[in-house]
Design a protein around this motif. Structure first.
Motif, PDB file in Angstrom:
ATOM      1  N   HIS A  29      14.413  17.576  -0.323  1.00 55.60           N
ATOM      2  CA  HIS A  29      13.467  16.585  -1.063  1.00 55.60           C
ATOM      3  C   HIS A  29      13.820  15.306   0.376  1.00 55.60           C
ATOM      4  N   SER A  94      12.852  13.169  -4.838  1.00 56.53           N
ATOM      5  CA  SER A  94      11.601  13.529  -4.932  1.00 56.53           C
ATOM      6  C   SER A  94      11.075  13.939  -3.797  1.00 56.53           C
ATOM      7  N   LEU A  95       9.906  14.692  -3.390  1.00 56.69           N
ATOM      8  CA  LEU A  95       9.223  14.808  -2.462  1.00 56.69           C
ATOM      9  C   LEU A  95       8.384  13.664  -1.989  1.00 56.69           C
ATOM     10  N   ASN A  97       5.155  12.393  -1.127  1.00 52.74           N
ATOM     11  CA  ASN A  97       3.832  13.026  -1.631  1.00 52.74           C
ATOM     12  C   ASN A  97       2.975  11.933  -2.258  1.00 52.74           C
ATOM     13  N   ARG A  98       1.536  12.199  -1.834  1.00 53.44           N
ATOM     14  CA  ARG A  98       0.682  10.917  -2.562  1.00 53.44           C
ATOM     15  C   ARG A  98       0.491  11.282  -3.939  1.00 53.44           C
ATOM     16  N   GLY A  99       0.696  12.235  -4.421  1.00 57.24           N
ATOM     17  CA  GLY A  99       0.435  12.770  -5.670  1.00 57.24           C
ATOM     18  C   GLY A  99       1.460  12.177  -6.757  1.00 57.24           C
ATOM     19  N   THR A 101       4.034  13.203  -7.957  1.00 57.58           N
ATOM     20  CA  THR A 101       5.306  14.311  -7.930  1.00 57.58           C
ATOM     21  C   THR A 101       6.536  13.548  -8.843  1.00 57.58           C
ATOM     22  N   GLU A 102       6.941  14.512  -9.482  1.00 57.38           N
ATOM     23  CA  GLU A 102       8.158  14.182 -10.361  1.00 57.38           C
ATOM     24  C   GLU A 102       9.341  13.911  -9.480  1.00 57.38           C
TER      25      GLU A 102
ATOM     26  N   TYR B  33       0.631   5.633 -10.512  1.00 57.91           N
ATOM     27  CA  TYR B  33       1.039   6.767 -11.447  1.00 57.91           C
ATOM     28  C   TYR B  33       1.951   6.040 -12.559  1.00 57.91           C
ATOM     29  N   ARG B  50       2.875  12.835 -17.300  1.00 59.53           N
ATOM     30  CA  ARG B  50       2.322  11.862 -16.110  1.00 59.53           C
ATOM     31  C   ARG B  50       0.794  11.642 -16.113  1.00 59.53           C
ATOM     32  N   GLU B  52      -2.578   9.969 -13.619  1.00 64.57           N
ATOM     33  CA  GLU B  52      -2.802   9.227 -12.509  1.00 64.57           C
ATOM     34  C   GLU B  52      -3.846   8.078 -13.032  1.00 64.57           C
ATOM     35  N   GLY B 101       5.767   7.820  -2.695  1.00 63.98           N
ATOM     36  CA  GLY B 101       6.996   7.633  -3.693  1.00 63.98           C
ATOM     37  C   GLY B 101       8.393   7.267  -3.102  1.00 63.98           C
TER      38      GLY B 101
END
Lengths: 114, 117
Positions: A29, A94-95, A97-99, A101-102, B33, B50, B52, B101
């Motif tokens: 990560h 964490s990674l 990522n634009r999403g 991600t956990e 998010y 989670r 979005e 993130g």
């Protein structure tokens, strides 16, 4: 399975000591974080890092510093421990990522400064 | 800066019943998010669900579902058929969609959920 490992679950240190809390993640990560958890206050971000040797202050950086010499390892340093730094410390990774991600967390280090 | 508010420090529910945990947040961003994390006595933080912000459909994971009201900036967690293993601290968290993130999560203060057998 992603693993975030913190070196100690419990630690007792004396006021004025230099304290190192170590955190290692095994999933490559980019992002790593240190949070402090206190009852009634939730988790608060101390420092974060998005790359090796990069570090940024979070919401409560005073009295702390960090080191990230390798991608998998992120260390939290209390230069001169004080009793008000008695707390639970959680490391996370964490990674990038634009999403949504956990973030994966370690099991925490409960630090007591006496 | 974003803030997350959990107004219920503690909630109690009978086993097999339904409970809803509240969360509100404040942000000026349009893309973000939201998460619910669970922390049992083992201290291990576990992602529950989670959401979005640009998805209107509420997220669902088995017995866990959310009621996401973007205009009201509300993100409540519903636990159906409560089980003893659901007893934990529950944290609501916000993450900006920018910076991948890298700047971490903003957490609420948590709700301690007690399950009565």
């Amino acid at each position: 399975d992603v693993k975030v490992t913190q070196s100690s679950r419990y630690l007792v240190k004396r006021t004025g000591e230099k304290v190192f809390l170590e955190c290692v993640q095994d999933m490559d990560h980019e992002n790593m974080f240190w949070y402090r958890q206190d009852p009634g206050l939730g988790l608060r971000l101390i420092y974060f890092s998005y790359d090796v040797k990069m570090k940024e202050k979070g919401d409560i950086p005073e009295g702390y510093s960090v080191s990230r010499e390798k991608k998998e390892r992120f260390s939290l340093i209390l230069e001169s421990a004080s009793t008000n730094q008695t707390s639970m410390y959680l490391c996370a990774s964490s990674l990038v990522n634009r999403g949504p991600t956990e973030a994966f967390f370690g099991q925490g280090t409960r630090l007591t400064v006496v | 800066a974003q803030t997350v508010t959990q107004s219920q420090p503690e909630m109690s529910v009978q086993e097999a019943e339904t409970v809803t945990l509240s969360c509100t947040y404040d942000t000026s961003e349009s893309d973000y998010y939201l998460f619910w994390y669970k922390q049992p006595p083992s201290r291990q933080m576990i992602l529950v669900i989670r959401q979005e912000a640009y998805k209107q459909q509420n997220a669902t994971e088995n017995r866990f579902s959310v009621n996401f009201q973007k205009a009201a900036k509300s993100f409540s967690l519903k636990i159906s058929d409560s089980q003893l293993g659901d007893a934990a601290m529950y944290f609501c968290a916000y993450r900006s969609a920018w910076k991948g993130g890298a700047d971490g999560l903003t957490f609420g203060k948590g709700t301690h959920l007690i399950i009565q057998p």
